[in-house]
Write a protein that holds these residues in place. Structure first.
Motif, mmCIF file in Angstrom:
data_model
loop_
_atom_site.group_PDB
_atom_site.id
_atom_site.type_symbol
_atom_site.label_atom_id
_atom_site.label_comp_id
_atom_site.label_asym_id
_atom_site.label_seq_id
_atom_site.Cartn_x
_atom_site.Cartn_y
_atom_site.Cartn_z
ATOM 1 N N ASP A 1 -14.814 -37.677 -0.280
ATOM 2 C CA ASP A 1 -15.262 -36.309 -0.509
ATOM 3 C C ASP A 1 -14.092 -35.495 -1.035
ATOM 4 N N TRP A 2 -14.186 -35.000 -2.266
ATOM 5 C CA TRP A 2 -13.072 -34.243 -2.842
ATOM 6 C C TRP A 2 -12.915 -32.860 -2.219
ATOM 7 N N GLU A 3 -13.899 -32.441 -1.412
ATOM 8 C CA GLU A 3 -13.839 -31.115 -0.798
ATOM 9 C C GLU A 3 -13.138 -31.118 0.556
ATOM 10 N N CYS A 4 -12.767 -32.301 1.080
ATOM 11 C CA CYS A 4 -12.064 -32.325 2.367
ATOM 12 C C CYS A 4 -10.647 -31.774 2.186
ATOM 13 N N LYS A 5 -10.022 -31.382 3.272
ATOM 14 C CA LYS A 5 -8.728 -30.695 3.209
ATOM 15 C C LYS A 5 -7.657 -31.550 2.547
ATOM 16 N N VAL B 1 -8.323 -31.760 -1.276
ATOM 17 C CA VAL B 1 -8.006 -30.498 -1.951
ATOM 18 C C VAL B 1 -6.491 -30.312 -2.044
ATOM 19 N N GLN B 2 -5.770 -30.687 -0.968
ATOM 20 C CA GLN B 2 -4.313 -30.580 -0.990
ATOM 21 C C GLN B 2 -3.716 -31.514 -2.043
ATOM 22 N N MET B 3 -4.271 -32.701 -2.163
ATOM 23 C CA MET B 3 -3.796 -33.653 -3.172
ATOM 24 C C MET B 3 -4.046 -33.110 -4.578
ATOM 25 N N LEU B 4 -5.227 -32.526 -4.814
ATOM 26 C CA LEU B 4 -5.534 -31.966 -6.121
ATOM 27 C C LEU B 4 -4.647 -30.769 -6.459
ATOM 28 N N SER B 5 -4.256 -30.005 -5.432
ATOM 29 C CA SER B 5 -3.377 -28.864 -5.690
ATOM 30 C C SER B 5 -1.979 -29.311 -6.105
ATOM 31 N N LEU B 6 -1.585 -30.532 -5.688
ATOM 32 C CA LEU B 6 -0.265 -31.056 -6.046
ATOM 33 C C LEU B 6 -0.318 -31.922 -7.297
ATOM 34 N N TYR B 7 -1.360 -32.736 -7.420
ATOM 35 C CA TYR B 7 -1.478 -33.669 -8.537
ATOM 36 C C TYR B 7 -2.880 -33.553 -9.122
ATOM 37 N N TYR B 8 -2.988 -32.860 -10.227
ATOM 38 C CA TYR B 8 -4.284 -32.575 -10.814
ATOM 39 C C TYR B 8 -4.804 -33.710 -11.692
ATOM 40 N N CYS B 9 -3.994 -34.748 -11.941
ATOM 41 C CA CYS B 9 -4.466 -35.917 -12.668
ATOM 42 C C CYS B 9 -3.595 -37.112 -12.306
ATOM 43 N N SER B 10 -4.009 -38.301 -12.693
ATOM 44 C CA SER B 10 -3.281 -39.510 -12.334
ATOM 45 C C SER B 10 -1.892 -39.554 -12.964
ATOM 46 N N MET B 11 -1.740 -38.996 -14.166
ATOM 47 C CA MET B 11 -0.452 -38.994 -14.830
ATOM 48 C C MET B 11 0.567 -38.161 -14.066
#
Length: 212
Positions: free
Chosen positions: A182-186, A189-199
């Motif tokens: 679930d991408w909405e779990c904490k 969301v924290q991972m997406l805020s730090l790394y917005y893509c695999s690169m």
């Protein structure tokens, strides 16, 4: 049938073209004969008082016993006038915008839109009984209706954002959902805020925690 039965030879029919700042109104009888000159009035209490004085004068001069005001429910701009008419105990109704668009070609074979023409078309639709009387709740019921409307808008906006995130993840970070269910779990969301893509994860890998 109920609507058209309210229109008689003693009914003054008013059509109002609604706009953001100024409305335009025209008056006619049940035969379609225009009475008096059209009027333009502002979308405020002073303008509404002027509008009422205008059609009351026509009604007295022509000997009408009752009045009905028709309008097109444009956005939320018609609500102030509707509440004012309800306060003054004046009959009113709203017409379907699609009916206005289709009917305006009957007079001059032109779909061109302008305020005075639309006011006449609206009045004729009311004369034909093609209108509805809206329910304007008061007090807590009005607040509940507005709250439901706001909730519906927020729900729609949330679905749009969720769809965009899924689209971005599928395009730029397809591996993400193999790690997080679930991408909405904490943590997600924290991972997406730090790394917005695999690169970005490859370029700036996470540092291991220091062991004590």
């Amino acid at each position: 049938m109920k609507e058209i039965n309210q229109i008689t030879s003693s009914t003054l029919i008013i059509g109002v073209d609604i706009a953001k700042f100024k409305h335009v109104a025209r008056a006619q009888d049940n035969r379609g004969v225009e009475l008096g000159k059209s009027i333009s009035f502002e979308n405020n209490r002073q303008g509404f008082e002027l509008f009422v004085s205008w059609f009351q004068k026509i009604s007295i001069e022509q000997g009408f016993q009752d009045v009905i005001v028709g309008m097109e429910p444009t956005g939320h701009y018609w609500l102030n006038l509707a509440h004012f008419l309800k306060e003054k105990q004046v009959k009113y109704g709203v017409v379907n915008p699609l009916h206005v668009k289709k009917s305006k070609e009957l007079d001059d074979n032109s779909p061109t839109k302008y305020d005075i023409k639309d006011a006449k078309v609206i009045a004729q639709l009311v004369n034909d009984g093609r209108y509805a009387v809206p329910n304007l709740p008061q007090g807590v019921y009005a607040e509940l209706r507005e709250a439901i409307k706001i909730r519906d808008h927020l729900t729609t906006d949330l679905c749009v954002v969720q769809g965009r995130v899924h689209n971005w993840l599928g395009r730029y970070f397809p591996e993400f959902l193999t790690v997080f269910k679930d991408w909405e779990c904490k943590s997600a969301v924290q991972m997406l805020s730090l790394y917005y893509c695999s690169m970005s994860l490859l370029m700036y890998p996470m540092k291991p925690c220091c062991s004590t």
